[in-house]
Design an enzyme around this catalytic site. Structure first.
Site, PDB file in Angstrom:
ATOM      1  N   GLY A 105       0.842  -1.205   0.000  1.00  0.00           N
ATOM      2  CA  GLY A 105       0.000   0.000   0.000  1.00  0.00           C
ATOM      3  C   GLY A 105       0.865   1.238   0.000  1.00  0.00           C
ATOM      4  O   GLY A 105       1.568   1.507   0.977  1.00  0.00           O
ATOM      5  N   TYR A 106       0.845   1.969  -1.129  1.00  0.00           N
ATOM      6  CA  TYR A 106       1.672   3.180  -1.196  1.00  0.00           C
ATOM      7  C   TYR A 106       0.791   4.406  -1.432  1.00  0.00           C
ATOM      8  O   TYR A 106       0.934   5.147  -2.388  1.00  0.00           O
ATOM      9  CB  TYR A 106       2.760   3.036  -2.274  1.00  0.00           C
ATOM     10  CG  TYR A 106       3.774   4.139  -2.258  1.00  0.00           C
ATOM     11  CD1 TYR A 106       4.470   4.434  -1.091  1.00  0.00           C
ATOM     12  CD2 TYR A 106       4.018   4.922  -3.384  1.00  0.00           C
ATOM     13  CE1 TYR A 106       5.386   5.475  -1.055  1.00  0.00           C
ATOM     14  CE2 TYR A 106       4.943   5.955  -3.364  1.00  0.00           C
ATOM     15  CZ  TYR A 106       5.620   6.231  -2.186  1.00  0.00           C
ATOM     16  OH  TYR A 106       6.515   7.267  -2.137  1.00  0.00           O
TER      17      TYR A 106
ATOM     18  N   GLY B 237       1.264   5.267   3.575  1.00  0.00           N
ATOM     19  CA  GLY B 237       2.504   4.582   3.224  1.00  0.00           C
ATOM     20  C   GLY B 237       3.628   5.570   2.937  1.00  0.00           C
ATOM     21  O   GLY B 237       4.756   5.403   3.414  1.00  0.00           O
TER      22      GLY B 237
ATOM     23  N   LYS C  38      -8.138  -2.555   8.602  1.00  0.00           N
ATOM     24  CA  LYS C  38      -8.931  -3.288   9.586  1.00  0.00           C
ATOM     25  C   LYS C  38      -9.553  -4.580   9.070  1.00  0.00           C
ATOM     26  O   LYS C  38      -9.806  -5.498   9.834  1.00  0.00           O
ATOM     27  CB  LYS C  38     -10.063  -2.383  10.098  1.00  0.00           C
ATOM     28  CG  LYS C  38      -9.594  -1.097  10.719  1.00  0.00           C
ATOM     29  CD  LYS C  38     -10.747  -0.139  11.010  1.00  0.00           C
ATOM     30  CE  LYS C  38     -10.218   1.262  11.234  1.00  0.00           C
ATOM     31  NZ  LYS C  38      -9.944   1.978   9.967  1.00  0.00           N
TER      32      LYS C  38
ATOM     33  N   LYS D  59     -13.132  -0.968  15.107  1.00  0.00           N
ATOM     34  CA  LYS D  59     -12.139  -0.579  16.112  1.00  0.00           C
ATOM     35  C   LYS D  59     -12.485  -1.172  17.472  1.00  0.00           C
ATOM     36  O   LYS D  59     -11.612  -1.656  18.202  1.00  0.00           O
ATOM     37  CB  LYS D  59     -12.036   0.950  16.184  1.00  0.00           C
ATOM     38  CG  LYS D  59     -11.343   1.548  14.959  1.00  0.00           C
ATOM     39  CD  LYS D  59     -11.464   3.066  14.916  1.00  0.00           C
ATOM     40  CE  LYS D  59     -10.819   3.626  13.644  1.00  0.00           C
ATOM     41  NZ  LYS D  59     -11.265   4.989  13.328  1.00  0.00           N
TER      42      LYS D  59
END
Lengths: 340, 340
Positions: free
Chosen positions: B12-13, B17, B127, B227
């Site tokens: 993931g950029y 990231g 998540k 969360k």
């Protein structure tokens, strides 16, 4: 894994010391199961006498008896052993529950040096020795690669050092501020909410058992200043002393000040503040007007709070952590669990 | 002491990231000096291509280029190397900065299993995979004795797991509650403060860049529920899933509700709540009226907060931790520092 047995010497057998024993007893199985640790109380040093046992003191029996040296003497009678005046530390850990003494730092200071000499890890709840001799203690502890933790001396169950060390490592901290003394916050909150005068409120706090007869450290701002010194030294790696803190207490807060606060939809809080600029710190303790729109204004009665203002993680505000012997004792146990 | 070299693969950029790389670069010397660690970026996997280097990717150069796979391709051009479609993880650490996907948990889920297979420690910010497969991931990680940390998936720079694990170990937790989603809190705060309708506020939040076009996870309460699931599983040692959470979002909060809140000197907050009774947990997410006298009422706009109610340490309230890519990236770096 092999169970690790850790022998503890405790100095100071007041309400916090006794509560610490109660927690050790209550959490015994959890400590074994989750941390693989067996915490054994090897020695307890009261103000007038000490008890010790190679196999560990019978905590369950001791808890049924009186507080302080009286309880230690009763224990000796029941167990049919002689009580001792030998105050030498034994074991792996030194737990300090002695009263804070800002003049000499004693009796904690001598115990701390003895513990370091004996390669014991240190878990401290009194402030005097640490505040007066931070640099020297820190150097000796580093030299010997020992653990030293003192949540009990820095607002106890309110996490101050933990947040700085664990939640904010390597952040650029721009400011640390806090409401760190429960007694003075109780007095200021009562003055605002009940529109009572300073002396009258002080009496109420005393009658409620919230402050002691000798509350000079609390209302003068010195207790807050001590905590700020320890927090700043520990988290920012400084070596400041009380001499570096501009200190003003709450003794001179007048009914006029309170009136002015209420008129401006504000409160007054005794605030410890540390500004950081170019790696230099400026410390101050003083009563401050705080607008009711701010989080700090909602920290009432004997609650405490701390705020870290950082570049990378924004502002972290933390409040709570009950001001009572059980929470203070818990903060020592938590430090021990985190160290091993 | 010998410097420990740790090679990192990032998946993931996007903004988080890239910000993570910026922090690694900025804090490089501090990480070496204070933690004795050399963090080397071995591989970056974008959505369309990947780059890797045995000696470590030239982070300084990469940071000057575009975001996402475009930036990775530009890097290849500049360095005169072929960009790769090989997405295999390499090194010691897997850092997950992929988008949350609650349907399949992918792409994070496959990377997580691959990383475990390769004995890599895990630092996760999305998540989906964790919420859907907590039990299975947790078992595999324990079996191999690997580190897994996911502050980035549990309110990032707001310390939630840290407080539970480090500040409150072995406490009897009676309740955990929190305002854990910045977008929905921004909308509710704006509705109260500016007396604006729901749709209008949503548009404002989007224009301010506070929420994305696809904000369904935020306003439906599912982000908060995720969360809560992760916090409860991690801190209370449970294995609950989204199915165990009663979830109500803020889409149906009306102007009438807002009016009622204001009349009662209250606000409305999207609250995640977990009650603990006899070691059983009951989880709920819903909009709640909260009196302005409470600390939670002062958590405004895109701020977040968490409250732990404990028997031994009283109530611990923590708010703040900026909602931005830098703070999210910092929370990953902090987890890495605390793990080594």
């Amino acid at each position: 894994m092999v169970m690790r047995k850790i022998v503890i010497s405790i100095a100071g057998y007041g309400v916090v010391g006794k509560e610490f024993l109660r927690l050790i007893k209550e959490k015994k199985e959890d400590i074994k199961n989750k941390y693989n640790l067996e915490l054994v109380i090897g020695k307890i040093i009261g103000s007038k006498c000490a008890i010790f046992s190679d196999e560990g003191i019978d905590v369950e029996e001791l808890l049924k008896l009186s507080l302080g040296s009286m309880g230690l003497k009763e224990y000796c009678c029941i167990k049919n052993i002689n009580f001792s005046s030998n105050c030498e530390l034994i074991g792996d850990i030194f737990v300090d529950c002695t009263p804070t003494n800002l003049e000499s730092g004693e009796p904690a200071l001598s115990y701390i040096y003895e513990a370091i000499e004996k390669n014991m890890d240190l878990f401290l709840a009194s402030k005097g020795a640490l505040v007066k001799n931070y640099k020297s203690i820190n150097e000796k502890v580093k030299e010997k690669n020992l653990n030293i933790k003192f949540s009990g001396a820095t607002a106890a169950a309110l996490p101050t050092l933990d947040i700085g060390q664990i939640c904010l490592p390597l952040t650029t901290i721009k400011e640390i501020k806090g409401i760190l003394n429960g007694t003075s916050n109780f007095i200021l909150t009562s003055m605002i909410k009940n529109k009572m005068g300073y002396e009258e409120t002080l009496k109420l706090a005393f009658n409620k058992g919230i402050c002691e007869k000798n509350n000079n450290l609390d209302v003068s701002g010195f207790d807050t200043a001590c905590k700020m010194v320890l927090i700043v030294n520990n988290i920012l790696g400084k070596e400041v002393t009380l001499d570096d803190v501009e200190i003003q207490g709450i003794e001179n807060v007048t009914n006029e000040d309170i009136k002015k606060a209420i008129e401006n939809d504000s409160v007054i809080k005794l605030l410890g503040e540390c500004e950081v600029n170019d790696n230099k710190v400026k410390l101050k303790v003083s009563p401050k007007y705080i607008s009711n729109t701010e989080q700090l204004a909602k920290v009432d009665y004997n609650n405490k709070a701390i705020v870290f203002n950082t570049e990378e993680a924004g502002e972290i505000f933390c409040s709570g952590g009950a001001s009572n012997p059980r929470a203070a004792a818990y903060s020592i146990l938590k430090d021990i669990l985190n160290a091993y």
